[in-house]
Design a protein around this motif. Sequence first.
Motif, PDB file in Angstrom:
ATOM      1  N   LEU A  42       0.843  -1.209   0.000  1.00 10.07           N
ATOM      2  CA  LEU A  42       0.000   0.000   0.000  1.00 10.07           C
ATOM      3  C   LEU A  42       0.873   1.251   0.000  1.00 10.07           C
ATOM      4  CD1 LEU A  42      -2.616  -1.241   2.616  1.00 10.07           C
ATOM      5  CD2 LEU A  42      -2.906  -1.151   0.133  1.00 10.07           C
ATOM      6  N   GLU A  43       2.131   1.090   0.379  1.00 12.97           N
ATOM      7  CA  GLU A  43       3.154   2.138   0.248  1.00 12.97           C
ATOM      8  C   GLU A  43       4.336   1.479  -0.459  1.00 12.97           C
ATOM      9  OE1 GLU A  43       2.743   5.179   1.429  1.00 12.97           O
ATOM     10  OE2 GLU A  43       1.268   5.050   3.035  1.00 12.97           O
ATOM     11  N   ILE A  44       4.967   2.193  -1.366  1.00 12.97           N
ATOM     12  CA  ILE A  44       6.135   1.638  -2.066  1.00 12.97           C
ATOM     13  C   ILE A  44       7.394   2.219  -1.422  1.00 12.97           C
ATOM     14  CG2 ILE A  44       7.341   1.427  -4.280  1.00 12.97           C
ATOM     15  CD1 ILE A  44       4.692  -0.177  -4.104  1.00 12.97           C
ATOM     16  N   ALA A  45       8.282   1.341  -0.962  1.00 15.46           N
ATOM     17  CA  ALA A  45       9.494   1.758  -0.242  1.00 15.46           C
ATOM     18  C   ALA A  45      10.330   2.722  -1.091  1.00 15.46           C
ATOM     19  CB  ALA A  45      10.325   0.528   0.127  1.00 15.46           C
ATOM     20  N   SER A  46      10.849   3.765  -0.440  1.00 13.61           N
ATOM     21  CA  SER A  46      11.723   4.720  -1.134  1.00 13.61           C
ATOM     22  C   SER A  46      13.088   4.108  -1.388  1.00 13.61           C
ATOM     23  CB  SER A  46      11.904   5.988  -0.283  1.00 13.61           C
ATOM     24  OG  SER A  46      10.669   6.447   0.185  1.00 13.61           O
ATOM     25  N   GLU A  47      13.469   3.157  -0.531  1.00 11.25           N
ATOM     26  CA  GLU A  47      14.797   2.548  -0.619  1.00 11.25           C
ATOM     27  C   GLU A  47      14.736   1.181   0.055  1.00 11.25           C
ATOM     28  OE1 GLU A  47      18.751   4.037   1.228  1.00 11.25           O
ATOM     29  OE2 GLU A  47      17.805   5.769   0.280  1.00 11.25           O
ATOM     30  N   GLY A  48      15.600   0.266  -0.366  1.00 17.59           N
ATOM     31  CA  GLY A  48      15.670  -1.045   0.286  1.00 17.59           C
ATOM     32  C   GLY A  48      14.856  -2.098  -0.447  1.00 17.59           C
ATOM     33  N   GLN A  49      14.716  -3.262   0.180  1.00 17.41           N
ATOM     34  CA  GLN A  49      14.046  -4.406  -0.447  1.00 17.41           C
ATOM     35  C   GLN A  49      13.059  -5.056   0.505  1.00 17.41           C
ATOM     36  OE1 GLN A  49      17.415  -6.915  -1.616  1.00 17.41           O
ATOM     37  NE2 GLN A  49      16.431  -7.146  -3.604  1.00 17.41           N
ATOM     38  N   ILE A  50      11.983  -5.590  -0.063  1.00 20.01           N
ATOM     39  CA  ILE A  50      11.036  -6.416   0.692  1.00 20.01           C
ATOM     40  C   ILE A  50      10.939  -7.744  -0.038  1.00 20.01           C
ATOM     41  CG2 ILE A  50       8.639  -6.675   1.457  1.00 20.01           C
ATOM     42  CD1 ILE A  50       8.606  -3.494   1.401  1.00 20.01           C
ATOM     43  N   LEU A  51      11.246  -8.827   0.680  1.00 18.93           N
ATOM     44  CA  LEU A  51      11.175 -10.156   0.075  1.00 18.93           C
ATOM     45  C   LEU A  51      10.126 -11.001   0.793  1.00 18.93           C
ATOM     46  CD1 LEU A  51      14.458  -9.271   0.050  1.00 18.93           C
ATOM     47  CD2 LEU A  51      14.513 -11.335  -1.297  1.00 18.93           C
ATOM     48  N   ILE A  52       9.284 -11.667   0.028  1.00 16.37           N
ATOM     49  CA  ILE A  52       8.283 -12.579   0.594  1.00 16.37           C
ATOM     50  C   ILE A  52       8.547 -13.958   0.009  1.00 16.37           C
ATOM     51  CG2 ILE A  52       5.828 -13.135   0.772  1.00 16.37           C
ATOM     52  CD1 ILE A  52       5.268 -10.106   0.686  1.00 16.37           C
ATOM     53  N   GLY A  53       8.869 -14.925   0.881  1.00 19.47           N
ATOM     54  CA  GLY A  53       9.206 -16.261   0.413  1.00 19.47           C
ATOM     55  C   GLY A  53      10.385 -16.257  -0.536  1.00 19.47           C
ATOM     56  N   GLY A  54      11.342 -15.349  -0.294  1.00 20.27           N
ATOM     57  CA  GLY A  54      12.545 -15.273  -1.126  1.00 20.27           C
ATOM     58  C   GLY A  54      12.372 -14.474  -2.412  1.00 20.27           C
ATOM     59  N   LYS A  55      11.133 -14.029  -2.691  1.00 23.24           N
ATOM     60  CA  LYS A  55      10.872 -13.285  -3.933  1.00 23.24           C
ATOM     61  C   LYS A  55      10.839 -11.784  -3.649  1.00 23.24           C
ATOM     62  CE  LYS A  55       7.200 -12.663  -7.373  1.00 23.24           C
ATOM     63  NZ  LYS A  55       5.769 -12.856  -7.629  1.00 23.24           N
ATOM     64  N   ASP A  56      11.563 -11.015  -4.460  1.00 28.47           N
ATOM     65  CA  ASP A  56      11.603  -9.560  -4.299  1.00 28.47           C
ATOM     66  C   ASP A  56      10.274  -8.953  -4.780  1.00 28.47           C
ATOM     67  OD1 ASP A  56      12.066  -6.856  -4.273  1.00 28.47           O
ATOM     68  OD2 ASP A  56      14.067  -6.980  -5.139  1.00 28.47           O
ATOM     69  N   VAL A  57       9.525  -8.369  -3.831  1.00 29.68           N
ATOM     70  CA  VAL A  57       8.209  -7.784  -4.189  1.00 29.68           C
ATOM     71  C   VAL A  57       8.213  -6.263  -4.035  1.00 29.68           C
ATOM     72  CG1 VAL A  57       6.992  -9.897  -3.506  1.00 29.68           C
ATOM     73  CG2 VAL A  57       7.272  -8.057  -1.829  1.00 29.68           C
ATOM     74  N   THR A  58       9.409  -5.682  -3.860  1.00 27.17           N
ATOM     75  CA  THR A  58       9.518  -4.264  -3.508  1.00 27.17           C
ATOM     76  C   THR A  58       8.699  -3.357  -4.415  1.00 27.17           C
ATOM     77  OG1 THR A  58      11.796  -4.813  -2.903  1.00 27.17           O
ATOM     78  CG2 THR A  58      11.198  -2.492  -2.826  1.00 27.17           C
ATOM     79  N   ALA A  62       0.008  -4.019  -4.516  1.00 28.36           N
ATOM     80  CA  ALA A  62      -0.597  -4.814  -3.440  1.00 28.36           C
ATOM     81  C   ALA A  62      -1.272  -6.064  -4.003  1.00 28.36           C
ATOM     82  CB  ALA A  62      -1.600  -3.958  -2.676  1.00 28.36           C
ATOM     83  N   ALA A  63      -1.916  -5.939  -5.141  1.00 24.50           N
ATOM     84  CA  ALA A  63      -2.660  -7.059  -5.737  1.00 24.50           C
ATOM     85  C   ALA A  63      -1.736  -8.192  -6.183  1.00 24.50           C
ATOM     86  CB  ALA A  63      -3.481  -6.564  -6.921  1.00 24.50           C
ATOM     87  N   ASP A  64      -0.473  -7.850  -6.472  1.00 19.61           N
ATOM     88  CA  ASP A  64       0.462  -8.861  -6.987  1.00 19.61           C
ATOM     89  C   ASP A  64       1.332  -9.488  -5.896  1.00 19.61           C
ATOM     90  OD1 ASP A  64      -0.427  -8.544  -9.596  1.00 19.61           O
ATOM     91  OD2 ASP A  64       0.876  -6.804  -9.908  1.00 19.61           O
ATOM     92  N   ARG A  65       1.071  -9.114  -4.649  1.00 15.56           N
ATOM     93  CA  ARG A  65       1.816  -9.719  -3.531  1.00 15.56           C
ATOM     94  C   ARG A  65       0.914 -10.751  -2.865  1.00 15.56           C
ATOM     95  NH1 ARG A  65       5.246  -4.823  -0.654  1.00 15.56           N
ATOM     96  NH2 ARG A  65       5.631  -3.638  -2.566  1.00 15.56           N
ATOM     97  N   ASP A  66       1.514 -11.810  -2.379  1.00 13.86           N
ATOM     98  CA  ASP A  66       0.722 -12.878  -1.770  1.00 13.86           C
ATOM     99  C   ASP A  66       0.497 -12.580  -0.287  1.00 13.86           C
ATOM    100  OD1 ASP A  66      -0.633 -15.180  -1.454  1.00 13.86           O
ATOM    101  OD2 ASP A  66       1.058 -16.541  -1.745  1.00 13.86           O
ATOM    102  N   VAL A  67      -0.197 -11.450  -0.036  1.00 16.81           N
ATOM    103  CA  VAL A  67      -0.477 -11.034   1.347  1.00 16.81           C
ATOM    104  C   VAL A  67      -1.939 -10.630   1.478  1.00 16.81           C
ATOM    105  CG1 VAL A  67       1.885 -10.173   1.684  1.00 16.81           C
ATOM    106  CG2 VAL A  67       0.096  -8.582   1.005  1.00 16.81           C
ATOM    107  N   SER A  68      -2.462 -10.692   2.704  1.00 16.25           N
ATOM    108  CA  SER A  68      -3.799 -10.179   3.007  1.00 16.25           C
ATOM    109  C   SER A  68      -3.718  -9.356   4.272  1.00 16.25           C
ATOM    110  CB  SER A  68      -4.795 -11.320   3.220  1.00 16.25           C
ATOM    111  OG  SER A  68      -5.186 -11.871   1.995  1.00 16.25           O
ATOM    112  N   MET A  69      -4.562  -8.334   4.348  1.00 14.92           N
ATOM    113  CA  MET A  69      -4.502  -7.419   5.494  1.00 14.92           C
ATOM    114  C   MET A  69      -5.839  -7.362   6.216  1.00 14.92           C
ATOM    115  SD  MET A  69      -2.535  -3.885   5.462  1.00 14.92           S
ATOM    116  CE  MET A  69      -2.430  -2.701   6.771  1.00 14.92           C
ATOM    117  N   VAL A  70      -5.766  -7.401   7.545  1.00 16.38           N
ATOM    118  CA  VAL A  70      -6.956  -7.191   8.378  1.00 16.38           C
ATOM    119  C   VAL A  70      -6.833  -5.784   8.952  1.00 16.38           C
ATOM    120  CG1 VAL A  70      -8.257  -7.968  10.392  1.00 16.38           C
ATOM    121  CG2 VAL A  70      -7.093  -9.647   8.943  1.00 16.38           C
TER     122      VAL A  70
END
Length: 340
Positions: A42-58, A62-70
């Motif tokens: 929902l926010e795109i990082a200005s710098e750095g990396q976010i990996l989910i299950g080893g895959k770079d999703v930075t 939101a729709a293309d990441r395998d996450v759900s939010m409550v």
Amino acid sequence: MRYGAVTAVDNVNFTIEAGKLVTLLGPSGCGKTTTLRMIAGLEIASEGQILIGGKDVTKLSAADRDVSMVFQSYALFPHMSVLENAAYGPTVKGLGKEQAKQMALEKLALVGLKGFESRYPSELSGGQQQRVAVARALVLEPQVLLFDEPLSNLDAKLRRRVREEIRELQQDLNLTVAYVTHDQEEALAVSDRIIVMSNSRIAQEGAPRELYEQPANAFVADFIGDANLVEVTVKSVADGRAEVAIGSAAISLPARDLGPGPAKVAIRPEALLLSGTAGPASLPGKISKCAYLGNHLDVMVETEIGELFVVQYGARTMLEPGAPVAVSFAESGVTLIPPA
């Protein structure tokens, strides 16, 4: 994460292991919700990396990441039934109506809402609405489940019950969860690990007991539970133990790599013991306030090192203001704080 000249999240690094619940804890404005929104996309990082299950999703949406939010507000659709709310994700993904319904029914049963399928959110209690939100988040079986202050809209009793349900569900289903709260008790109750944030950075991370019993600094000591922060003098150190002067009292504590000289201790309110007789390991004091809170007394004691907050569990007899007492220290709950 930067917004113009403001850095909302500053050099934050951590890993959440699969099947663990990790809580981001901190006061308002410390960057915990922004961090969660960055994981969600929902926010795109200005710098750095976010990996989910080893895959770079930075850079993924939101729709293309395998996450759900409550969300804090649950964000249920008021015009849809419980079943339609829970089936919303698979329906939007283009799955058949029948398949979406089956997936939703399965997850509603999982969160204990079997038989509530045809009700509307307005016909449910706060705890039930919370569970619909969890079922809807679970229905697509995401790799990561994100909770943003999920219990803040519930009253105290319900909050305790729902946090137990969330923890049970997470453990039973082996879910990987990032959980945001500003409530220390909630964080201690549900987490495998807690990341305490302060001023957009990580102040300390560790298991709940480690943070409570071995805070890395005065902020963490004061933020996780109550603590009396007191200036002391470390007289000497030998074999990992420090001889410490707390006012006129002398006690021995784990040195925590500190040397002789001025320092601070964090004293938990339940680690202060009140009695009638003073000794070399106790401080003379007098009662300034006493409040009855059912299963314990909250007591303020005036001493030579300042006013100390004491909690007496199981005590029934009120202590009169002005009464003299001796304050001594329990074996645990008194910790030297490394200098900032």
